[in-house]
Design a protein around this motif. Structure first.
Motif, PDB file in Angstrom:
ATOM      1  N   SER A  14       7.854  16.606 -13.023  1.00 53.78           N
ATOM      2  CA  SER A  14       7.383  15.381 -13.643  1.00 53.78           C
ATOM      3  C   SER A  14       8.441  14.303 -13.559  1.00 53.78           C
ATOM      4  N   ASP A  15       7.959  13.049 -13.316  1.00 56.82           N
ATOM      5  CA  ASP A  15       8.883  11.928 -13.259  1.00 56.82           C
ATOM      6  C   ASP A  15       9.195  11.379 -14.638  1.00 56.82           C
ATOM      7  N   ALA A  16       8.497  11.884 -15.682  1.00 54.88           N
ATOM      8  CA  ALA A  16       8.720  11.370 -17.029  1.00 54.88           C
ATOM      9  C   ALA A  16      10.130  11.703 -17.487  1.00 54.88           C
ATOM     10  N   ALA A  17      10.774  10.715 -18.095  1.00 53.59           N
ATOM     11  CA  ALA A  17      12.145  10.913 -18.567  1.00 53.59           C
ATOM     12  C   ALA A  17      12.150  11.795 -19.808  1.00 53.59           C
ATOM     13  N   SER A  62      19.416  16.840 -18.926  1.00 54.53           N
ATOM     14  CA  SER A  62      19.460  16.521 -17.498  1.00 54.53           C
ATOM     15  C   SER A  62      18.433  17.385 -16.771  1.00 54.53           C
ATOM     16  N   GLN A  63      17.894  16.869 -15.682  1.00 58.10           N
ATOM     17  CA  GLN A  63      16.887  17.611 -14.933  1.00 58.10           C
ATOM     18  C   GLN A  63      17.030  17.328 -13.449  1.00 58.10           C
ATOM     19  N   HIS A  64      16.657  18.304 -12.618  1.00 57.22           N
ATOM     20  CA  HIS A  64      16.691  18.114 -11.187  1.00 57.22           C
ATOM     21  C   HIS A  64      15.691  19.044 -10.513  1.00 57.22           C
ATOM     22  N   GLU A 120      14.537  22.277 -12.867  1.00 57.45           N
ATOM     23  CA  GLU A 120      15.469  22.925 -13.783  1.00 57.45           C
ATOM     24  C   GLU A 120      15.950  21.878 -14.777  1.00 57.45           C
ATOM     25  N   VAL A 121      15.890  22.222 -16.049  1.00 55.07           N
ATOM     26  CA  VAL A 121      16.215  21.270 -17.114  1.00 55.07           C
ATOM     27  C   VAL A 121      17.313  21.852 -17.992  1.00 55.07           C
ATOM     28  N   GLU A 152      11.921  16.318 -28.710  1.00 56.20           N
ATOM     29  CA  GLU A 152      10.458  16.411 -28.693  1.00 56.20           C
ATOM     30  C   GLU A 152       9.934  16.360 -27.259  1.00 56.20           C
ATOM     31  N   ASP A 153      10.574  15.525 -26.414  1.00 54.74           N
ATOM     32  CA  ASP A 153      10.192  15.472 -25.002  1.00 54.74           C
ATOM     33  C   ASP A 153      10.380  16.838 -24.343  1.00 54.74           C
ATOM     34  N   PHE A 154      11.496  17.495 -24.680  1.00 56.60           N
ATOM     35  CA  PHE A 154      11.789  18.811 -24.114  1.00 56.60           C
ATOM     36  C   PHE A 154      10.747  19.834 -24.561  1.00 56.60           C
ATOM     37  N   TYR A 155      10.421  19.835 -25.860  1.00 55.32           N
ATOM     38  CA  TYR A 155       9.431  20.783 -26.374  1.00 55.32           C
ATOM     39  C   TYR A 155       8.055  20.547 -25.758  1.00 55.32           C
ATOM     40  N   LEU A 156       7.701  19.286 -25.536  1.00 60.07           N
ATOM     41  CA  LEU A 156       6.418  18.976 -24.917  1.00 60.07           C
ATOM     42  C   LEU A 156       6.374  19.494 -23.480  1.00 60.07           C
TER      43      LEU A 156
END
Length: 400
Positions: free
Chosen positions: A2-5, A113-115, A99-100, A10-14
């Protein structure tokens, strides 16, 4: 991916919730534990099919044992939220396509961070009767080593060996996850006392086939016949980057060693192996020691212990405990994080202890001094004059 930042927890849990529901989760690793239970190190979470029900399997890794709990997706997410933040300061989420990394600083500041990640072949493991295995039972090397038959079915007489192979790869995989070595950089692995090569073939296959690491693996064995037999098997399987040589820890000195393995190294052979690993600056050291002869005659136990130590088995257990504790502490003094725990017994010994050491990013002079003081106090308490590993390390220090 996903391109969403990802900016908040909460973003991580979603992301985690939607990824679980869409079967994109490969693994979630929780580390850097800062909770009240000092014996808990980390938690590894994987998706699983258990009796036709999708669950998340939690492996709580303590210093002396592992505890597995399986939760439904809903309860699993609740459990994860209770673990991250207050208890675990780091979470590494591996998805099929991403991977986050989630980290909390000492001041509580969150960084995510994510890639992109390479495509993973499978995510959910079927787990009705067979345990979650780190090694695919259909791998050709298992048939070549006669662990499985030509139909790739487990040969009943090799069931213990099959369990040992899987446990060994599980331990190694977890050590590699927290080691400073980049998984994409080819590893150089040396397995001293490789014997018939079961674990040597297994680690080579895991590195090359499972995680696509272009590793070079060397099995070192004193018996020329076994080394030749293993080389013939490796050639038949066309296993590139795998070789077996005749020698031991005192004679074989490869240019580089990232992973040093020495299982069933008798008495001071374990000390020489650990010394080799430290000198080589290995990222991971795995030892399964036995025959603790060097320390035993030196130990002068307090009079209070004599009623217990009149039994020979207790005397041997004391020597084993003191010897391996000093080895673990000497590893810590040389920049390693260590664990001493029960491992599955080898076929030629009932000894089932493993010393696992993973290189730290750095160790402070204060930490080193504290550990060296602990070593000196233990030696003084038991009247120990010398320890083989300590002597080897001191000799090396004077030569450098």
């Amino acid at each position: 991916m996903s391109d969403a930042a990802l900016n908040t927890i909460e973003d991580f849990y979603l992301l985690l919730s939607t990824s679980v529901e869409s079967n994109k989760v490969v693994k979630l690793l929780l580390s850097k534990y800062r909770g009240a239970d000092k014996s808990l190190n980390r938690v590894t979470i994987r998706p699983l099919i258990l009796q036709n029900e999708a669950v998340l399997s939690f492996v709580y890794e303590y210093q002396t044992n592992h505890i597995t709990k399986n939760y439904s997706y809903q309860l699993a997410l609740v459990e994860i939220k209770t673990l991250i933040g207050e208890n675990f300061k780091s979470a590494y989420l591996t998805l099929l396509d991403a991977e986050v990394q989630l980290e909390f600083s000492k001041k509580g500041k969150l960084k995510i961070s994510q890639h992109q990640a390479k495509q993973h072949q499978t995510t959910v493991v079927t787990h009705n009767r067979e345990k979650n295995r780190f090694v695919d039972i259909q791998r050709p090397f298992l048939t070549a080593l006669k662990v499985t038959d030509k139909q790739q079915k487990l040969i009943p007489a090799m069931s213990n060996k099959w369990k040992q192979i899987n446990k060994f790869i599980e331990v190694f995989s977890q050590a590699l996850d927290v080691s400073p070595h980049d998984k994409k950089t080819p590893l150089n692995v040396v397995d001293f006392g490789s014997g018939k090569g079961y674990l040597t073939f297994a680690i080579h296959d895991y590195l090359r086939h499972t995680i696509n690491n272009n590793a070079q693996v060397t099995g070192v064995e004193l018996r020329q016949g076994l080394a030749d037999l293993c080389n013939e098997t490796a050639a038949t399987l066309d296993h590139q980057g795998l070789e077996f040589v005749c020698g031991d820890v005192k004679t074989h000195a490869p240019k580089q060693t990232d992973v040093m393995i020495a299982l069933h190294a008798c008495d001071i052979a374990t000390d020489y192996a650990i010394h080799y690993g430290i000198r080589a600056n290995a990222s991971i050291i795995m030892c399964s020691p036995c025959c603790h002869k060097q320390i035993r005659p030196q130990i002068k136990s307090p009079e209070l212990f004599q009623p217990m130590l009149q039994y020979g088995v207790h005397l041997g257990q004391q020597a084993e405990m003191v010897t391996d504790s000093l080895r673990a502490l000497l590893l810590e003094a040389n920049g390693y994080s260590t664990k001493v725990f029960e491992f599955i017994s080898l076929e030629h010994t009932n000894k089932n202890k493993m010393i696992l050491a993973v290189k730290k990013a750095k160790v402070s002079a204060k930490e080193q001094a504290k550990v060296l003081t602990q070593i000196a106090n233990i030696k003084d308490y038991y009247g120990i004059d010398h320890h083989c590993l300590e002597r080897l390390l001191n000799e090396s220090a004077t030569q450098d």
